[in-house]
Design a protein around this motif. Structure first.
Motif, short mmCIF file in Angstrom:
data_model
loop_
_atom_site.label_atom_id
_atom_site.label_comp_id
_atom_site.label_asym_id
_atom_site.label_seq_id
_atom_site.Cartn_x
_atom_site.Cartn_y
_atom_site.Cartn_z
N GLN A 174 -21.76 61.41 110.76
CA GLN A 174 -21.06 61.07 109.53
C GLN A 174 -21.58 59.76 108.94
N LEU A 175 -21.79 58.77 109.79
CA LEU A 175 -22.31 57.48 109.31
C LEU A 175 -23.71 57.65 108.72
N ARG A 176 -24.54 58.43 109.39
CA ARG A 176 -25.89 58.65 108.90
C ARG A 176 -25.87 59.40 107.56
N ALA A 177 -24.96 60.34 107.43
CA ALA A 177 -24.85 61.11 106.18
C ALA A 177 -24.41 60.21 105.03
N LYS A 178 -23.47 59.31 105.29
CA LYS A 178 -23.01 58.39 104.25
C LYS A 178 -24.14 57.47 103.81
N THR A 179 -24.91 57.01 104.76
CA THR A 179 -26.05 56.14 104.44
C THR A 179 -27.08 56.89 103.61
N ALA A 180 -27.33 58.14 103.99
CA ALA A 180 -28.31 58.95 103.26
C ALA A 180 -27.88 59.20 101.82
N ARG A 181 -26.55 59.26 101.61
CA ARG A 181 -26.03 59.49 100.26
C ARG A 181 -26.00 58.19 99.45
N GLN A 230 -25.39 56.57 122.91
CA GLN A 230 -24.46 56.74 121.80
C GLN A 230 -24.01 55.40 121.23
N GLN A 231 -23.79 54.43 122.10
CA GLN A 231 -23.40 53.10 121.62
C GLN A 231 -24.49 52.50 120.74
N GLN A 232 -25.74 52.66 121.15
CA GLN A 232 -26.84 52.15 120.34
C GLN A 232 -26.94 52.90 119.02
N ASP A 233 -26.78 54.21 119.07
CA ASP A 233 -26.84 55.01 117.84
C ASP A 233 -25.70 54.65 116.89
N LEU A 234 -24.51 54.41 117.45
CA LEU A 234 -23.38 54.00 116.63
C LEU A 234 -23.66 52.66 115.94
N THR A 235 -24.17 51.72 116.72
CA THR A 235 -24.46 50.40 116.17
C THR A 235 -25.52 50.48 115.08
N ASP A 236 -26.58 51.22 115.34
CA ASP A 236 -27.66 51.34 114.36
C ASP A 236 -27.19 52.01 113.07
N SER A 237 -26.43 53.09 113.21
CA SER A 237 -25.99 53.83 112.02
C SER A 237 -24.94 53.05 111.23
N PHE A 238 -24.06 52.33 111.93
CA PHE A 238 -23.06 51.51 111.24
C PHE A 238 -23.74 50.34 110.53
#
Length: 200
Positions: free
Chosen positions: A191-198, A87-95
């Motif tokens: 949520q972070l991934r969705a914002k990036t996709a938008r 999760q920490q890695q996914d958070l970092t990547d998505s942020f």
């Protein structure tokens, strides 16, 4: 977000004057910004035809000089410790993806605002510096901006930006805390991934 827009503008304007900061930090920032500006100028027509190209340029030129793991850790705050390594890695990547795309949009809006630089001061922790600057545009009040940078090995990296007294990391932390409270760590990642996709 106004914070990221101004921060992106400032990053591009850094070569226009001396920061007066620790020499190695100054040299790194100036080299990086010079490369970003010259690349954008040389490929402006291509970027206008292919808007996604600016994301790739920011990702390859500017992003390596931000400590996204530290930024994510600080933005997530106390909930970071309860996240699994995955999760920490996914958070970092998505942020990271979100910030890269937000900075890319900011860079395309740069229109030659004046930047005033003050002498850098030591940070509150060993191995950190704060670079005080000010963005000035006709008809607008000056906007004070502080860049917080830390040493990583032999290099300097940005880990926070404070604009007009408001920390970018603190601003995100309040948003992240609300999301985590209602949707958990995985909810924040989504949520972070969705914002990036938008498109941020």
């Amino acid at each position: 977000m106004r914070t990221l827009l101004v921060a992106g503008i400032l990053l591009l304007a850094l070569p226009l004057a001396s920061l007066g900061a620790e020499p190695s930090a100054t040299q790194l920032v100036e080299r990086t910004a010079d490369k970003m500006l010259s690349t954008l100028e040389n490929r402006r027509a291509e970027v206008e035809r292919k808007p996604q190209l600016i994301n790739q340029l920011v990702d390859s030129i500017l992003a390596p000089h931000f400590d996204f793991e530290q930024m994510t850790r600080l933005a997530v705050g106390r909930d970071w410790r309860s996240a699994s390594p995955t999760q920490q890695q996914d958070l970092t990547d998505s942020f990271r993806d979100l910030l890269v795309r937000t900075y890319a949009k900011s860079i395309m809006k740069y229109s030659g605002q004046d930047i005033v630089y003050e002498t850098a001061r030591p940070g509150t922790r060993s191995g950190t510096v704060v670079v005080p600057t000010e963005v000035r545009a006709p008809g607008s009040a000056p906007i004070p901006i502080d860049y917080y940078m830390l040493e990583r090995g032999t290099s300097w990296m940005v880990y926070d930006v404070v604009i007009d007294g408001v920390s970018m990391i603190s601003n995100y932390r309040s948003q992240f805390r609300t999301t985590i409270a209602t949707s958990g760590i995985n909810g924040l990642i989504e949520q972070l991934r969705a914002k990036t996709a938008r498109g941020a």
